[in-house]
Design a protein around this motif. Structure first.
Motif, PDB file in Angstrom:
ATOM      1  N   ASP A 163      -7.755  -4.139   1.318  1.00 42.92           N
ATOM      2  CA  ASP A 163      -7.286  -2.593   1.136  1.00 42.92           C
ATOM      3  C   ASP A 163      -7.424  -2.104  -0.509  1.00 42.92           C
ATOM      4  O   ASP A 163      -9.017  -1.397  -0.101  1.00 42.92           O
ATOM      5  CB  ASP A 163      -5.627  -2.809   1.369  1.00 42.92           C
ATOM      6  N   CYS A 213       1.228  -1.407   0.147  1.00 39.38           N
ATOM      7  CA  CYS A 213       0.012  -0.015  -0.168  1.00 39.38           C
ATOM      8  C   CYS A 213       0.585   1.118   0.463  1.00 39.38           C
ATOM      9  O   CYS A 213       2.198   1.503   0.436  1.00 39.38           O
ATOM     10  CB  CYS A 213      -0.726   0.227   1.368  1.00 39.38           C
ATOM     11  N   THR A 255       0.620   3.846   1.567  1.00 36.96           N
ATOM     12  CA  THR A 255       1.175   4.608   2.684  1.00 36.96           C
ATOM     13  C   THR A 255       1.889   3.642   3.480  1.00 36.96           C
ATOM     14  O   THR A 255       2.915   4.975   4.565  1.00 36.96           O
ATOM     15  CB  THR A 255       0.219   4.333   3.350  1.00 36.96           C
ATOM     16  N   HIS A 299      -0.533  -3.996   5.672  1.00 38.79           N
ATOM     17  CA  HIS A 299      -1.227  -4.030   6.210  1.00 38.79           C
ATOM     18  C   HIS A 299      -2.556  -5.148   5.365  1.00 38.79           C
ATOM     19  O   HIS A 299      -3.695  -4.643   6.144  1.00 38.79           O
ATOM     20  CB  HIS A 299      -2.308  -2.946   7.319  1.00 38.79           C
TER      21      HIS A 299
HETATM   22 ZN   LIG Z   1      -3.051   0.663   2.547  1.00 37.08          ZN
END
Ligand SMILES: [Zn+2]
Ligand SMILES: [Zn+2]
Length: 455
Positions: free
Chosen positions: A219, A91, A93, A112
């Protein structure tokens, strides 16, 4: 796009529903001679002792490095599940933390979310069984906390309590050769051959859609798609504006297509992403750099409708001020987020994302809806009068309002019938050995979504 072929291995759908992925893969439970009925009748197998000490590889951020290292599994919690990873998408992030060069003492496997097959479950686990195919979602759905009971599992307190500062809710799950304890980021990680996660994050999948596609439902793709229906509800024929055509924004663009939005206007500074957005369902794309300060007015003009006649449903009749506020999109999704890393593509006009959030707000019509999904760390100010009087609703964009256990199985069905295109979202595939490059490419924004496939 073509409908997803079902049951390619000659397994009936009923059989899959009844026995989980063990029926597909011929793994654990069936090889051990357990019939599906027997498997359903007894408690999940407990292999905790046998699992402890097994070695596997994972991408580890430790000290100043981010490298693939050999890990040794530690004992699991009674409510944890041991999952053999099959595919994972880094991801955006995580990129700043993962690729950073400042020394960190706490060794961690980044990410995550993930996807894999259950190899062992603690004695208190009820949701999953050995052999199940599992989407590990970025947000838990425990079903018992106050938020879950209020109908807001997108704010399940298991996730948010666990992330509280100073709370070590997730024990280390592995150790390096020198005994250094290794944690999984957010209690999930994902960039390792083995994950151990609490069952609240596990969504069992009874389908043979490939792992590389299903992992996108943990996600980014699921979050973006959820923006269009889980919390906001795109209406057929409505005007939808999406800021950011990355992995999340493209999910929202697909939601616009699937829900039959009238216009889906995608805004992104990166040329190849604008072109990609058109393939995923955007009806028109705008470059925020080229539009400059005229961007909001351009969107308002695009959403002014076919008539200004007052008594014929026209939008822009009346005094100039009212007319401006009346125009705008029915639904706006801000999925751009701050620039966490210098991109190798076109840079976004405001790296802090503050201005983008304000533009997203201004692009909505009176009474319209705005979802803020991108991360913005600096304060954002809004004119008080417009906050109070324009009737716009701001929706929090935490996973787009996704209810993991309700929505992810629905999205699997949409992939199966060819309505939701997960496959095209994967623009590059990697192995664990080059997983660091996958994180780098994600940071550089040279790919839409990179998926690491485990051997
Ligand atoms: Zn994420
Ligand atoms: Zn909960």
């Amino acid at each position: 796009m073509a409908p997803h072929p079902r049951n390619r291995r000659g397994v009936s759908r009923r059989q899959v529903l009844k026995s989980g992925a063990a029926a597909l893969s011929g793994s654990a439970a069936l090889l051990a001679g357990a019939t599906p009925d027997a498997q359903n009748a007894r408690a999940p197998a407990v292999l905790t002792g046998a699992q402890t000490g097994r070695t596997f590889r994972g991408l580890v951020r430790h000290d100043t490095t981010l490298d693939v290292q050999e890990l040794r599994l530690l004992p699991i919690d009674p409510r944890q599940v041991v999952i053999r990873s099959q595919a994972v998408a880094p991801c955006y992030t995580i990129v700043r933390g993962a690729l950073g060069t400042s020394p960190i003492r706490r060794a961690e496997v980044p990410n995550h979310c993930g996807f894999g097959v259950v190899e062992a479950a603690g004695p208190m686990v009820k949701r999953v069984q050995v052999g199940d195919r599992i989407v590990v979602a970025g947000t838990s759905q425990c079903g018992q906390c106050y938020q879950c009971l209020q109908g807001r599992p997108d704010y399940c307190q298991f996730t948010f309590f666990s992330n509280a500062p100073g709370v070590e809710a997730f024990p280390p799950f592995a150790e390096l050769r020198d005994g250094t304890r290794v944690y999984a980021q957010a209690g999930i990680g994902g960039l390792s051959e083995i994950m151990t996660v609490f069952e609240e994050y596990c969504v069992p999948i009874f389908s043979d859609v490939p792992a590389a596609e299903l992992t996108l439902l943990g996600d980014q793709l699921a979050s973006g798609f959820a923006a269009g229906h889980a919390e906001m509800h795109f209406q057929p024929g409505s005007d939808v504006v999406i800021f950011g055509a990355g992995p999340v924004g493209l999910g929202a663009i697909q939601a616009g297509r699937v829900t039959g939005a009238g216009q889906v206007i995608a805004i992104d500074p990166i040329k190849y992403r604008r072109e990609f957005a058109l393939k995923m369902g955007a009806t028109l794309v705008l470059d925020p750099v080229a539009e400059g300060d005229g961007l909001v007015e351009r969107v308002r003009e695009l959403c002014r409708g076919p008539s200004d006649r007052r008594f014929a449903g026209g939008v822009s009749w009346g005094r100039a001020g009212n007319a401006v506020m009346a125009r705008g999109a029915d639904f706006v999704v801000e999925a751009a987020g701050l620039q966490a890393f210098p991109p190798k593509t076109e840079a976004q006009p405001d790296p802090t994302n503050v201005k983008t959030v304000q533009q997203a707000w201004d692009c909505a019509r009176m009474g319209g809806h705005v979802m803020l999904m991108g991360l913005t760390l600096q304060p954002v100010s809004f004119p008080g009068a417009s906050l109070a009087l324009l009737g716009r609703t701001i929706h929090p964009g935490q996973q787009g309002g996704l209810h993991a256990m309700r929505d992810i199985p629905r999205y699997v069905k949409l992939i199966e019938k060819g309505a939701l295109d997960a496959k095209s979202m994967i623009t590059k595939r990697y192995t664990l050995a080059d997983s660091r490059q996958a994180v780098q490419d994600t940071a550089d924004r040279t790919i839409i979504t990179g998926v690491i496939e485990f051997a």
